[in-house]
Design a protein around this motif. Structure first.
Motif, PDB file in Angstrom:
ATOM      1  N   GLY A  80      -6.989  59.005  10.254  1.00 16.93           N
ATOM      2  CA  GLY A  80      -8.050  60.018  10.211  1.00 16.93           C
ATOM      3  C   GLY A  80      -8.761  60.029  11.546  1.00 16.93           C
ATOM      4  N   THR A  82     -10.536  61.019  15.012  1.00 19.41           N
ATOM      5  CA  THR A  82     -10.295  62.000  16.095  1.00 19.41           C
ATOM      6  C   THR A  82      -8.812  62.286  16.306  1.00 19.41           C
ATOM      7  OG1 THR A  82     -10.262  60.163  17.668  1.00 19.41           O
ATOM      8  CG2 THR A  82     -12.371  61.315  17.378  1.00 19.41           C
ATOM      9  N   LEU A  83      -7.939  61.435  15.697  1.00 19.82           N
ATOM     10  CA  LEU A  83      -6.490  61.659  15.894  1.00 19.82           C
ATOM     11  C   LEU A  83      -6.104  63.085  15.514  1.00 19.82           C
ATOM     12  CD1 LEU A  83      -3.498  60.470  16.269  1.00 19.82           C
ATOM     13  CD2 LEU A  83      -3.494  60.642  13.789  1.00 19.82           C
ATOM     14  N   ASP A 110      -4.523  55.887   5.825  1.00 14.29           N
ATOM     15  CA  ASP A 110      -5.677  55.490   5.009  1.00 14.29           C
ATOM     16  C   ASP A 110      -6.438  56.754   4.638  1.00 14.29           C
ATOM     17  OD1 ASP A 110      -8.215  54.551   7.478  1.00 14.29           O
ATOM     18  OD2 ASP A 110      -6.772  56.173   7.432  1.00 14.29           O
ATOM     19  N   ASN A 122     -10.182  62.491   5.046  1.00 13.94           N
ATOM     20  CA  ASN A 122      -9.120  62.671   6.058  1.00 13.94           C
ATOM     21  C   ASN A 122      -8.219  63.831   5.658  1.00 13.94           C
ATOM     22  OD1 ASN A 122      -9.973  60.636   7.696  1.00 13.94           O
ATOM     23  ND2 ASN A 122      -8.603  59.088   6.831  1.00 13.94           N
ATOM     24  N   GLY A 173      -5.081  55.684  15.066  1.00 15.49           N
ATOM     25  CA  GLY A 173      -6.211  55.550  15.982  1.00 15.49           C
ATOM     26  C   GLY A 173      -6.641  54.090  15.958  1.00 15.49           C
ATOM     27  N   MET A 174      -7.690  53.805  16.706  1.00 12.05           N
ATOM     28  CA  MET A 174      -8.234  52.448  16.722  1.00 12.05           C
ATOM     29  C   MET A 174      -9.753  52.558  16.818  1.00 12.05           C
ATOM     30  SD  MET A 174      -7.555  49.333  19.474  1.00 12.05           S
ATOM     31  CE  MET A 174      -8.385  50.151  20.856  1.00 12.05           C
ATOM     32  N   GLY A 175     -10.435  51.672  16.147  1.00 11.96           N
ATOM     33  CA  GLY A 175     -11.892  51.674  16.267  1.00 11.96           C
ATOM     34  C   GLY A 175     -12.329  50.757  17.409  1.00 11.96           C
ATOM     35  N   HIS A 179     -10.069  47.873  14.791  1.00 12.58           N
ATOM     36  CA  HIS A 179      -9.414  48.146  13.491  1.00 12.58           C
ATOM     37  C   HIS A 179      -8.408  49.275  13.650  1.00 12.58           C
ATOM     38  CE1 HIS A 179     -12.408  51.507  12.838  1.00 12.58           C
ATOM     39  NE2 HIS A 179     -11.343  52.031  12.253  1.00 12.58           N
ATOM     40  N   VAL A 180      -7.407  49.242  12.791  1.00 16.55           N
ATOM     41  CA  VAL A 180      -6.474  50.364  12.655  1.00 16.55           C
ATOM     42  C   VAL A 180      -6.392  50.686  11.171  1.00 16.55           C
ATOM     43  CG1 VAL A 180      -5.045  49.874  14.687  1.00 16.55           C
ATOM     44  CG2 VAL A 180      -4.494  48.788  12.524  1.00 16.55           C
TER      45      VAL A 180
HETATM   46  O1  LIG Z   1     -10.004  56.933   8.438  1.00 19.36           O
HETATM   47  C1  LIG Z   1     -10.250  56.475   9.543  1.00 19.36           C
HETATM   48  O2  LIG Z   1     -11.372  56.293   9.988  1.00 19.36           O
HETATM   49  C2  LIG Z   1      -9.104  56.156  10.433  1.00 19.36           C
HETATM   50  O3  LIG Z   1      -7.906  56.074   9.894  1.00 19.36           O
HETATM   51  C3  LIG Z   1      -9.451  55.055  11.366  1.00 19.36           C
HETATM   52  O4  LIG Z   1      -8.546  54.002  11.448  1.00 19.36           O
HETATM   53  C4  LIG Z   1      -9.547  55.756  12.689  1.00 19.36           C
HETATM   54  O5  LIG Z   1      -8.235  56.065  13.143  1.00 19.36           O
HETATM   55  C5  LIG Z   1     -10.229  54.888  13.689  1.00 19.36           C
HETATM   56  O6  LIG Z   1     -11.449  54.447  13.129  1.00 19.36           O
HETATM   57  C6  LIG Z   1     -10.535  55.718  14.942  1.00 19.36           C
HETATM   58  O7  LIG Z   1     -11.376  56.769  14.531  1.00 19.36           O
HETATM   59  P1  LIG Z   1     -11.833  57.846  15.626  1.00 19.36           P
HETATM   60  O8  LIG Z   1     -10.557  58.353  16.229  1.00 19.36           O
HETATM   61  O9  LIG Z   1     -12.574  58.874  14.864  1.00 19.36           O
HETATM   62  O10 LIG Z   1     -12.655  57.090  16.601  1.00 19.36           O
END
Ligand SMILES: O=C(O)[C@H](O)[C@@H](O)[C@H](O)[C@H](O)COP(=O)(O)O
Length: 275
Positions: A80, A82-83, A110, A122, A173-175, A179-180
């Motif tokens: 979810g 910004t991806l 997720d 998402n 994405g990654m926080g 986290h992924v």
């Molecule tokens: O549902 C979610 O939030 C995502 O799957 C989460 O893993 C996201 O990919 C990362 O948090 C990056 O989020 P941003 O790209 O919005 O920074």
């Protein structure tokens, strides 16, 4: 005087054996050091998020063509955040008509356990930009059951290596905390090794209730794209790719991502700024 050919034979035999060994030893050494099927990791750096979006669209469209040609379908797993926006180029003219969308099977790595029309969903994000349930546990069970049905009907294969479902392409994405999906550094879900889908009710990133693929499923994918843009991710990117992080500390979840085929990091300048 009897001519004894024995020494000459020994010399020839020694020369021939030495020649064969000189050829064989390096070959055996290279085979011994070769890591069978070692997954590949590529790191691609781009000037801007726009450049990442352009490259990600081509990469995904190319994989779509490859897998549809090979197996008649293309299973894509989306993160979810910004991806979804960074995938925007895929629905522009250049690919909109050339990609065989009818063969795509779209999943979420997720999901937030909120109504499908909730701002945090998402699904809503993807259905708007690109495509709710009872409890998080029930939603996780339901999602896992649906994937199992797709495996039983041979729409999604099982990895021969891991015995978990094997998706063609995951876009993650990654926080800032590394986290992924919804696998967070300080939550136990990251260590789940049996379930395909698990749930969390206290996600550090809102909203708290979520379901998520587990690492055994994520790491069974053929191709994984880590799509990392923005300066707020520079520290985590350095920790994962630049050898940062305290020695002996628990690796960030993003550092545990691996693909059975190829893991490709798409970084913009800001995210790569500390590498
Ligand atoms: O549902 C979610 O939030 C995502 O799957 C989460 O893993 C996201 O990919 C990362 O948090 C990056 O989020 P941003 O790209 O919005 O920074």
């Amino acid at each position: 005087m009897e001519y004894n050919a024995y020494p000459i034979f020994i010399i020839y035999a020694t020369i021939i054996i030495s020649f064969i060994l000189a050829k064989l030893i390096p070959l055996i050494a290279s085979m011994a050091s070769a890591t069978p099927n070692k997954p590949k990791t590529k790191v691609l750096k781009f000037g801007s998020e726009e450049d990442v979006a352009v490259a990600l669209a081509k990469y995904t469209a190319d994989l779509s063509e490859k897998y549809i040609k090979e197996k008649g379908s293309f299973s894509v797993v989306l993160s979810g955040g910004t991806l979804i926006d960074t995938l925007r180029k895929l629905v522009e003219a250049q690919y909109k008509d050339s990609v065989d969308w009818s063969k795509w099977l779209i999943f979420w790595v997720d999901e937030r356990v909120v109504p499908l029309d909730h701002e945090d969903s998402n699904y809503l994000l993807a259905s708007r930009g690109f495509l709710s349930k009872e409890s998080p546990e029930g939603a996780a069970d339901d999602y896992e059951e649906r994937i199992k049905q797709l495996v039983e009907s041979k729409i999604i294969p099982i990895s021969n290596t891991s015995c978990f479902p094997k998706f063609d392409h995951m876009l993650l994405g990654m926080g800032p905390d590394g986290h992924v999906a919804s696998l967070f550094p300080t939550r136990t879900q990251r260590y789940e090794k049996k379930r395909w889908v698990t749930f969390i009710t206290d996600s550090p990133k809102p909203p708290p209730p979520r379901i998520t693929f587990t690492f055994p499923v994520i790491n069974s994918a053929s191709e994984i794209a880590m799509v990392i843009t923005g300066a707020e991710l520079a520290d985590a990117t350095k920790t994962v790719l630049g050898g940062g992080g305290d020695p002996g500390s628990v690796p960030l979840p993003a550092a545990e991502v691996s693909a059975e085929g190829e893991l490709t990091w798409f970084l913009d300048k800001d995210a790569a700024s500390k590498l």
